[in-house]
Design an enzyme around this catalytic site. Structure first.
Site, PDB file in Angstrom:
ATOM      1  N   HIS A   1     -23.326  16.612  23.619  1.00 48.76           N
ATOM      2  CA  HIS A   1     -24.671  16.611  24.190  1.00 48.76           C
ATOM      3  C   HIS A   1     -25.026  15.184  24.580  1.00 48.76           C
ATOM      4  CE1 HIS A   1     -28.957  17.227  24.774  1.00 48.76           C
ATOM      5  NE2 HIS A   1     -28.740  18.527  24.744  1.00 48.76           N
TER       6      HIS A   1
ATOM      7  N   LYS B   1     -33.089  29.153  20.240  1.00 50.37           N
ATOM      8  CA  LYS B   1     -34.494  28.757  20.267  1.00 50.37           C
ATOM      9  C   LYS B   1     -35.273  29.590  19.247  1.00 50.37           C
ATOM     10  CE  LYS B   1     -33.712  26.178  23.968  1.00 50.37           C
ATOM     11  NZ  LYS B   1     -33.817  24.708  23.998  1.00 50.37           N
TER      12      LYS B   1
END
Length: 469
Positions: A294, A175
């Site tokens: 994902h 992040k």
């Protein structure tokens, strides 16, 4: 017209429209071991009988169309048609039914999830006779599943490659997911890995944007992996997202990852598509790469309770198409996931043989006949206080992935990774000693934090965080 032509095309043919249930509702049908079985949640339009709605689903997802056609006489409908063989009302829901449909194996191309879904869910969901339709489950017969390679490697081979046993694997999504330069991104990867994580991860929408092109990211992440491995003595990895606009570009990125010596690549299998995913899975097996999957876009398909497709179907499809990891919800974090239903499809990902269990949403017994298993990934809004529950719920064969729960640590990425690793090791040790993680989890974390300042700081930051909406 010759008599022979009349016999083939005209005799017995009556133009017009007839009820689907006259042909496609067959309650006396005995399913075959080779049939693909589907359980649909059917919500008919007012005035449409349940049997007609179920038969319409069977027809429109197999051989049927809206009117009788003369070319039906040129083939054997009884051999190729889908059959609605049972309908039951959904308890507690008005005008909802579970319709069971059997499809002959000959309707499907071998080794193609794309073709399977095009047939079963490709057209029928927009049918006017239905107010809503949801595919709840599929039974994939061994005769069909054996035409698929499945996961590139599977759980046991991955553990052997990593030399890591007896605990869940730990990961972290870097992040902020967008905006970092490649060098700063690589630095974040290195700090997380040297702190004790097994993996770090590209987020699903990190592909090749102007602020960070894929090749630069791959190079700096590879450098981070090698440096962290040298310092820790452990095998490390970063999920390099190979998802791209074309299959050719995707494979090019996977080739470069292999040339760098990376152990694992990543793919967004729903946005990328099943054909692309299967192609990448084949490349990964042939070249020794693990494949992380994902599920970006899944909630568009699976979140509505009466329309779309349950994630357990997408999970089965992924196991067939190929992937070594797939995101599977957390039960305890920020993303939706009911415990028993989640564990139902987690078992469908990992186990070889899964018994029918309606309490967990499993409509059919599924035999994978030794197809490699897939590691479920718990990710989304989780932190150190969740570690006991995650360890208890998912067990050893899983990946626990903390993004903000690592990088949000007040002392930085490496201490955040240390906190997660200490919490995990404490939970695994407590479990192995016979302690009850569900009842004693908070106490176990507090005990570990008494000798780990990194864990103590993490516990303080996230002690009051809950996702209750």
């Amino acid at each position: 017209m010759s008599p022979q032509t009349e016999t083939k095309a005209s005799v017995g043919f009556k133009a017009g429209v007839k009820d689907y249930r006259l042909t496609y509702y067959t309650p006396d049908y005995e399913t075959k071991d080779t049939d693909i079985l589907a359980a649909f949640r059917v919500t008919p339009q007012p005035g449409v009988p349940a049997e007609e709605a179920g038969a319409a689903v069977a027809a429109e997802s197999s051989t049927g169309t809206w009117t009788t056609v003369w070319t039906d006489g040129l083939t054997s409908l009884d051999r190729y048609k889908g059959r609605c063989y049972h309908i039951e009302a959904v308890v507690g829901e008005e005008n909802q039914y579970i319709g069971y449909v059997a499809y002959p194996l000959d309707l499907f191309e071998e080794g193609s999830v794309t073709n399977m879904f095009t047939s079963i869910v490709g057209n029928v969901f927009g049918f006017k006779a239905l107010r809503a339709l949801r595919l709840e489950d599929l039974r994939i017969p061994p005769a069909y599943s054996k035409t698929f390679q499945g996961p590139p490697h599977g759980i046991q081979v991955e553990r052997d490659k990593l030399n890591k046993y007896g605990r869940p694997l730990l990961g972290c999504t870097i992040k902020p997911k967008l905006g970092l330069s490649a060098k700063n991104y690589g630095r974040a990867v290195y700090e997380c890995l040297r702190g004790g994580l097994d993996f770090t991860k590209d987020d699903e929408n990190v592909n090749s944007q102007p602020f960070m092109r894929w090749r630069d990211r791959f190079v700096f992440c590879a450098e981070a992996i090698y440096k962290a491995q040298a310092e820790t003595g452990e095998i490390k990895g970063h999920y390099l997202n190979a998802t791209a606009g074309t299959c050719e570009e995707m494979i090019k990125r996977a080739v470069f990852a292999r040339e760098l010596g990376a152990p694992i690549v990543m793919h967004d299998y729903l946005t990328g598509g099943f054909t692309a995913n299967t192609s990448l899975a084949h490349y990964c097996r042939d070249n020794g790469l693990l494949l992380h999957i994902h599920r970006a876009m899944h909630a568009v398909i699976d979140r509505q309770k009466n329309h779309g497709m349950h994630f357990r179907v997408l999970a089965k499809a992924l196991r067939m198409s190929g992937g070594d990891h797939i995101h599977a919800g957390t039960v305890v974090g920020k993303l939706e996931g009911e415990r028993e239903m989640t564990l139902g499809f987690v078992d469908l990902l990992r186990d070889d043989y899964i018994e029918k269990d309606r309490s967990r949403g499993i409509f059919f017994t599924q035999d994978w006949v030794s197809m490699p298993g897939v590691l479920p990934v718990a990710s989304g809004g989780i932190h150190v206080w969740h570690m006991p529950a995650l360890t208890e719920i998912f067990g050893d064969d899983s990946v626990l992935q903390f993004g903000g729960g690592t990088i949000g640590h007040p002392w930085g990425n490496a201490p955040g990774a240390v906190a997660n690793r200490v919490a995990l090791e404490a939970c695994v040790q407590a479990r192995n000693e016979g302690r009850d993680l569900a009842r004693e989890g908070n106490e176990i974390i507090r005990e570990a934090s008494s000798w780990s300042p990194e864990l103590a700081a993490a516990c303080e930051v996230w002690k009051a965080i809950k996702f209750e909406f």
